[in-house]
Design a protein around this motif. Structure first.
Motif, PDB file in Angstrom:
ATOM      1  N   ALA B 737     -38.866  96.931  41.908  1.00  0.00           N
ATOM      2  CA  ALA B 737     -39.315  95.655  42.474  1.00  0.00           C
ATOM      3  C   ALA B 737     -38.746  94.479  41.680  1.00  0.00           C
ATOM      4  O   ALA B 737     -38.306  93.473  42.246  1.00  0.00           O
ATOM      5  CB  ALA B 737     -40.834  95.583  42.488  1.00  0.00           C
ATOM      6  N   LEU B 740     -34.940  93.953  42.383  1.00  0.00           N
ATOM      7  CA  LEU B 740     -34.739  93.278  43.664  1.00  0.00           C
ATOM      8  C   LEU B 740     -35.046  91.779  43.509  1.00  0.00           C
ATOM      9  O   LEU B 740     -34.276  90.927  43.947  1.00  0.00           O
ATOM     10  CB  LEU B 740     -35.633  93.891  44.755  1.00  0.00           C
ATOM     11  CG  LEU B 740     -35.504  93.211  46.122  1.00  0.00           C
ATOM     12  CD1 LEU B 740     -34.149  93.489  46.752  1.00  0.00           C
ATOM     13  CD2 LEU B 740     -36.622  93.643  47.064  1.00  0.00           C
ATOM     14  N   GLY B 741     -36.171  91.483  42.843  1.00  0.00           N
ATOM     15  CA  GLY B 741     -36.569  90.093  42.641  1.00  0.00           C
ATOM     16  C   GLY B 741     -35.517  89.318  41.860  1.00  0.00           C
ATOM     17  O   GLY B 741     -35.173  88.187  42.196  1.00  0.00           O
ATOM     18  N   GLU B 744     -32.404  88.730  44.043  1.00  0.00           N
ATOM     19  CA  GLU B 744     -32.687  87.676  45.031  1.00  0.00           C
ATOM     20  C   GLU B 744     -32.674  86.298  44.377  1.00  0.00           C
ATOM     21  O   GLU B 744     -32.176  85.332  44.948  1.00  0.00           O
ATOM     22  CB  GLU B 744     -34.062  87.912  45.669  1.00  0.00           C
ATOM     23  CG  GLU B 744     -34.078  89.036  46.677  1.00  0.00           C
ATOM     24  CD  GLU B 744     -35.469  89.283  47.248  1.00  0.00           C
ATOM     25  OE1 GLU B 744     -35.568  89.743  48.380  1.00  0.00           O
ATOM     26  OE2 GLU B 744     -36.475  89.019  46.532  1.00  0.00           O
ATOM     27  N   ASP B 745     -33.250  86.238  43.187  1.00  0.00           N
ATOM     28  CA  ASP B 745     -33.311  84.973  42.464  1.00  0.00           C
ATOM     29  C   ASP B 745     -31.894  84.423  42.252  1.00  0.00           C
ATOM     30  O   ASP B 745     -31.595  83.281  42.611  1.00  0.00           O
ATOM     31  CB  ASP B 745     -34.021  85.215  41.117  1.00  0.00           C
ATOM     32  CG  ASP B 745     -34.272  83.931  40.341  1.00  0.00           C
ATOM     33  OD1 ASP B 745     -33.780  82.878  40.771  1.00  0.00           O
ATOM     34  OD2 ASP B 745     -34.964  83.998  39.304  1.00  0.00           O
ATOM     35  N   TYR B 746     -31.002  85.248  41.724  1.00  0.00           N
ATOM     36  CA  TYR B 746     -29.632  84.776  41.467  1.00  0.00           C
ATOM     37  C   TYR B 746     -28.930  84.394  42.758  1.00  0.00           C
ATOM     38  O   TYR B 746     -28.225  83.382  42.825  1.00  0.00           O
ATOM     39  CB  TYR B 746     -28.832  85.840  40.705  1.00  0.00           C
ATOM     40  CG  TYR B 746     -29.039  85.724  39.211  1.00  0.00           C
ATOM     41  CD1 TYR B 746     -28.212  84.913  38.437  1.00  0.00           C
ATOM     42  CD2 TYR B 746     -30.079  86.401  38.574  1.00  0.00           C
ATOM     43  CE1 TYR B 746     -28.409  84.783  37.067  1.00  0.00           C
ATOM     44  CE2 TYR B 746     -30.280  86.283  37.216  1.00  0.00           C
ATOM     45  CZ  TYR B 746     -29.447  85.479  36.460  1.00  0.00           C
ATOM     46  OH  TYR B 746     -29.641  85.352  35.107  1.00  0.00           O
ATOM     47  N   GLN B 748     -30.260  83.353  45.568  1.00  0.00           N
ATOM     48  CA  GLN B 748     -30.789  82.147  46.199  1.00  0.00           C
ATOM     49  C   GLN B 748     -30.566  80.897  45.376  1.00  0.00           C
ATOM     50  O   GLN B 748     -30.403  79.809  45.920  1.00  0.00           O
ATOM     51  CB  GLN B 748     -32.295  82.294  46.428  1.00  0.00           C
ATOM     52  CG  GLN B 748     -32.668  83.264  47.530  1.00  0.00           C
ATOM     53  CD  GLN B 748     -34.185  83.355  47.672  1.00  0.00           C
ATOM     54  OE1 GLN B 748     -34.904  82.396  47.457  1.00  0.00           O
ATOM     55  NE2 GLN B 748     -34.669  84.528  48.019  1.00  0.00           N
TER      56      GLN B 748
END
Ligand SMILES: [Zn+2]
Lengths: 91, 1003
Positions: B737, B740-741, B744-746, B748
């Protein structure tokens, strides 16, 4: 427990969100050109203000989008939320 | 025991319904409608407990949730037993069992009472000062303190009751159903607001509901009659939900509140079956109206804590609401008009009042004249200086106050009584308001803190806002509700009020005595036995901030949070220090307002619902085959599969050997799987992994290491290129988890220009890993159409295949160092494919193995487990994994940190192998590693991270991190244990098959 107005989903309970620290710290485009001190400034130095603070938040149990928030840390009032890449709507 | 304490005039008590209950093993009777406190008082019982520190006899003092003394244990010796319950809040029912706390062997004879005699040597901070030295004695002191103190007994078996949580959303929440709360709720509901009204009591109307006096009238009707009609009206309103027995525990920011709704505590035990006992309401209100009323203040004088001393308002409530007289020879002691209302209630029922002691010289109100007319002696300008009677008050002595109220003058007079009602005026109940972040202001004229700055959309009305007179309450309530709700009509045209009370008060925080302060026991906090003397001592010793004085003296730190005495503590501090009230801060009231049960807090999240757990698609097979499970994150993973009477060690040795000798099978479905697609997928992987990805051919797999921006290892796993712009990444089980987070952070925030899409597909696939020299034979039986030849299907590559027409992905990758294959198939087919593998492997002794064997096998190969061998302080260089860090790539997450002055230090902790001198000796994971045990203090060089007995190498092996370990190959080190020192040698972390020949081995 805050009510946070996700710019993508609308008003949701704080438990759906994750805080992600200070906002508007841009990852250097050319890290290798930086001195140790300059890199450390990016890597470690955070303000942690009492008062108006610009923060990153993630709607982790929702749309999973990151966005920015302006919050008064002295009373937890959220002054504004805005999308990544946008200019803060308040000073 | 007397019976004439009960007056048959209360409509709130059902005298046709007699209830028997037990208190301290004795049976008593009360009536339906009684609280435990009112029923005990009706039986003439005042003494109900002992105080915390001095074990002084204590009686019922109040009639509500502010009670400091009457703290009891409910349901003794039952699974429902509950400590620290306020007798004033317990509604009695047939069969109730309760007992006193804080006293042994009994409330009447208490051994701890010796502390009372010793009290000159038990001043504030006594425990801090005395029991801190010498440190080695602490254990003995602790035993002594716990035994003699102790706040009740906790239950020893599981709670049989059911609890639950409920969310409520409303436009307006009204807290408190007194006169102002009811007016607010009616106005809100009638104006179209979805309204919730809650009150902690079982009835509505607050203290006005039993206000039958001629001296307070609304619209020319007795207050209680007028209010009853109002209640009748609101109970029919559609827009209004009313919850009684519901106490707001916490008022958080953004109008989020927690309340406890009590549903069955007032019922006999046999009627509670299968019912929810308490409900935690999570209320989100657009607007909050706080109408929590006020709490009467006691007065602070010598020996003000004897049983039989009650708040005057409590005496009034007991007689008016429950029809119970608290005493037969009453004296009231006051500094304001409140006590005269109590006097009138007693007079109306013919209960004797011996005298009224009033601090004030001048008393000018209709109600006081009326009391005087009844031939009751009023001592004006007097104060009580002492009280007498051990288990129950029997006498007081009084003296005249000097003009400035600082001294007593004249002669001492003694007066008999069996009950003393005290009134020091009223303190607005601002607890919830301050919890919400509200700021108070101090009102000089009557010495109260009132709400000033509201942090959210809320108001306080009624006496919690500092409005005490009936006229003021009604007038201000109506005008502020209109403004708050932004409405024109308040539903009340004209409300005329008549009140015989005057709001004058002579406030003296600490009443003077003829004795020196050191010789008095004037209690400020009854529950924690903190006296005025203690507070003065704290100030003398230099404490100034109220928060410090509070902790040092323990004032306000009991379960009642000092609801009665906090104001006096502040007053005494400001008087003694010569500062303004509030200058040293006001104490912060923290949630919960009244204690909550653990049951309410956890609700339904008990037992198997305490935390969710995840099962793999093959879980049932593991269960059927005797697997023992281990928790990995939220997953239940098969740990090992004991056969016959094997213990864990034996099972793991057998499984490990079989996997290398012939074939093993592992359920790897828990590994995180992230599907990565998009035209920039390769570039993205280049940036997040330390090694290079652009040149990875379609159909190939690669191991990757992911760092944090600080250069420390974050996660690892194999990623496969499925097609040009399509990858599947695997992560560690626990890290899925977060990885994935992070990705996604990088994507976005730092690289929004990249065309990359991420989906978590962990649950979509079952992953079955078959390893060992016979693995190829087994998988080719399961997937006969696939060419498994080494030329066509090389190590670190992948093939699309089908099993019975179901698509699957087969990767030839290995975490054990053995020749092995991983089949990924749609989750719901996982179990049947597993069974096919078992069937195909029958002739090859295919052995299911769990996580423990997996850990052992990879340790033989020196493969790290992120989170076990690493702890966010190790770089890939520290792990001796330099080979995976690309020198060519311009940038990747964490790259710049790998050559910070700190990360290039030679003496960082580095991963090494460890071999014990005695090959049979297995090290303990977590054990310290040192070089020199004679040096003092011994320098800790590192610790053991993984340790096993390898059945394949027939010796003990371990991994560990050691300062400068990279350059210590062959060096001898010591693992100091409790009773021995174990000698080890630093070794290469790869213990088995360094050349990697087994990856292609076949039998
Ligand atoms: Zn959202």
């Amino acid at each position: 427990m805050f009510l946070i107005n996700c710019p993508f989903c609308g008003e949701r309970e704080q438990s759906e969100f994750k805080a992600g620290g200070e906002a508007h710290i841009v990852r250097p485009k050319q890290p290798t050109e930086l001195s140790d001190d300059e890199w450390a400034e990016y890597l470690f130095m955070r303000k942690n203000i009492k008062g108006i603070q610009f923060e990153r938040w993630n709607h982790v149990h929702g749309c999973r989008k990151w966005f920015n928030m302006v919050r008064d840390t002295s009373n937890d009032q959220i002054k504004a939320v805005y999308k990544m890449g946008e200019k803060p709507p308040v000073k | 025991m007397t019976n004439n304490l009960r007056f048959k005039t209360s409509k709130f008590i059902d005298e046709t319904y007699r209830v028997s209950f037990k208190f301290n093993n004795k049976t008593y009777f009360g009536f339906k409608g009684d609280t435990l406190a009112s029923a005990l008082l009706a039986n003439g019982i005042h003494l109900v407990g002992r105080s915390f520190k001095y074990h002084r006899p204590r009686g019922i003092m109040t009639s509500g949730s502010e009670e400091p003394n009457a703290i009891i244990q409910l349901h003794d010796n039952s699974s429902r037993t509950e400590p620290n319950v306020r007798a004033t809040e317990v509604e009695i029912y047939e069969g109730l069992v309760a007992s006193s706390q804080n006293c042994w062997p009994s409330v009447n004879f208490d051994i701890g009472g010796i502390n009372n005699l010793l009290s000159p040597i038990l001043p504030a901070g006594f425990y801090y000062k005395t029991f801190m030295w010498p440190a080695s004695f602490w254990e003995k002191y602790e035993y002594f303190i716990r035994k003699s103190a102790g706040l009740g007994k906790s239950p020893k078996v599981a709670d049989p009751d059911i609890y639950e949580h409920k969310y409520i959303h409303c436009d307006v929440l009204v807290i408190g159903a007194g006169i102002s709360g009811i007016m607010a709720a009616k106005t809100a509901a009638k104006n179209g607001f979805k309204t919730l009204l809650v009150d902690e009591k079982s009835y509505l109307g607050g203290s006005s509901i039993y206000d039958n006096s001629e001296y307070s009238k609304v619209n020319n009707q007795i207050t209680s009659s007028w209010l009853e009609k109002e209640i009748n009206e609101i109970s029919k309103l559609e827009n209004l939900e009313i919850k009684t027995r519901t106490s707001v525990a916490a008022f958080h920011g953004y109008n989020f509140l927690l309340a406890r709704e009590n549903l069955t505590d007032h019922l006999p035990i046999n009627q509670r079956e299968n019912k929810v006992r308490q409900r935690l309401l999570k209320i989100r209100a657009k607007k909050v109206i706080t109408a929590t009323g006020s709490i009467e203040r006691p007065l602070i004088f010598d020996n003000n804590d004897r049983p039989g001393i009650l708040l005057s308002s409590a005496i009034k409530r007991y007689i008016d609401l429950y029809g119970v007289a608290c005493g037969e020879n009453n004296i009231l002691f006051t500094n304001n008009d409140t006590a005269y209302e109590t006097a009138m209630s007693l007079i109306q029922r013919g209960i004797k009042i011996n005298a009224i002691i009033d601090n004030r010289e001048q008393i000018d109100s209709k109600i006081s004249y009326e009391v005087e007319k009844n031939n009751i002696k009023i001592y004006k300008g007097y104060t009580v200086i002492d009280t007498y009677g051990y288990r129950r008050i029997n006498k007081i002595s009084i003296m005249k106050l000097s003009k400035d109220g600082q001294k007593v003058i004249g002669d001492k007079t003694k007066l008999n009584c069996d009950c003393l009602g005290v009134s020091g005026g009223w303190t607005p109940a601002v607890h919830l308001f301050t919890q919400s972040g509200g700021k108070l202001k101090f009102r000089e004229e009557d010495q109260v803190f009132i709400p000033n700055v509201y942090p959210s959309d809320q108001i306080s009305i009624g006496s919690c806002n500092g409005d005490f007179g009936l006229e003021e309450i009604i007038k201000n309530t109506l005008s502020s509700i209109k403004k708050f709700l932004d409405i024109d009509n308040s539903e009340y045209k004209t409300v005329e009020t008549i009140s015989g009370l005057n709001q004058s008060k002579r406030n003296i925080w600490l009443l003077p005595s003829d004795k020196s302060i050191g010789k008095t026991k004037s209690f400020v906090d009854y529950q924690n036995d903190a006296t005025a003397k203690d507070i003065k001592l704290a100030l003398r010793e230099g404490f100034r901030s109220i928060e410090h004085v509070k902790r040092y003296t323990t004032t306000g730190m009991g379960t009642d949070q000092g609801k009665l005495g906090n104001m006096h503590a502040l007053g005494i501090i400001s008087e003694t220090a010569g500062t303004k009230m509030g200058e040293h801060g006001t104490t912060t009231f923290r949630p919960p307002y009244t204690p909550l049960t653990f049951g309410t807090i956890v609700g339904r999240n008990v037992g198997e619902f305490f935390d969710i757990f995840r099962r793999t698609p093959i879980h049932d097979w593991h269960v059927a085959n005797n697997a023992k499970f281990e928790n990995v994150g939220q997953w239940k993973r098969a740990w090992y599969y004991p056969k016959d009477n094997e213990n864990m060690h034996q099972a793991v040795q057998r499984e490990s050997k079989a996997a290398r000798d012939s074939a093993g099978i592992l359920d790897a479905s828990t590994l995180g799987k992230i599907d990565i697609q998009g035209t920039d997928a390769s570039e993205f992987l280049n940036r997040v992994y330390t090694n290079a990805w652009s040149k990875l051919a379609v159909g190939k797999c690669r191991y990757g290491l992911m760092l944090n921006e600080d250069g420390m290892v974050y996660d690892d796993g194999v990623t496969t290129r499925l097609s040009e712009n399509h990858y599947i990444m695997t992560t560690t089980t626990g890290g899925a988890a977060n990885v994935l987070g992070k990705l996604e952070d990088y994507l976005q925030t730092e690289w929004p220009e990249l065309d990359v899409y991420l989906s978590s597909v962990t649950d979509h696939y079952a992953t079955i890993s078959v390893c060992g020299p016979n693995s190829k034979k087994i998988v080719s039986k399961v997937i006969p159409d696939l060419d498994f030849s080494d030329e066509k299907f090389t190590h670190m590559s992948f093939k699309n295949a089908k099993i019975d027409n179901i698509k699957c992905r087969v990767m030839r990758i290995s975490f054990t160092g053995e020749h092995s294959y991983e089949i990924n198939i749609q989750a719901n087919f996982g179990k049947s494919v597993w069974e096919k593998c078992m069937e195909a492997g029958k002739d090859f002794n295919i052995t299911p193995y769990g996580t423990e064997t997996m850990h052992l096998l990879r340790a033989e190969k020196g493969f790290i487990i992120v989170g076990q061998d690493t702890d966010a302080t190790l770089t890939p260089i520290d792990l001796q994994m330099d080979w995976i860090v690309s020198k060519k790539k311009y940038d990747f997450i964490g790259k710049r940190s790998l050559y910070r002055s700190d990360t290039i230090r030679e003496d960082r902790k580095q991963l090494v192998g460890l071999l014990t001198e005695n090959p049979e000796e297995v090290l303990e994971e977590g054990a310290q590693i040192v070089a020199d045990i004679k040096k003092s203090p011994i320098e800790m060089l590192g610790h053991v991270t993984s340790s096993y007995y390898s059945p394949n190498l027939k010796k003990s092996i371990a991994l560990g991190v050691v300062k400068g370990g990279k350059n210590m190959l062959g060096q001898k080190l010591i693992i100091p244990m409790e009773n021995k020192n174990i000698n080890v040698t630093v070794a290469d972390p790869v213990f088995l098959d360094k050349e990697g020949e087994r990856l292609n081995a076949k039998l």
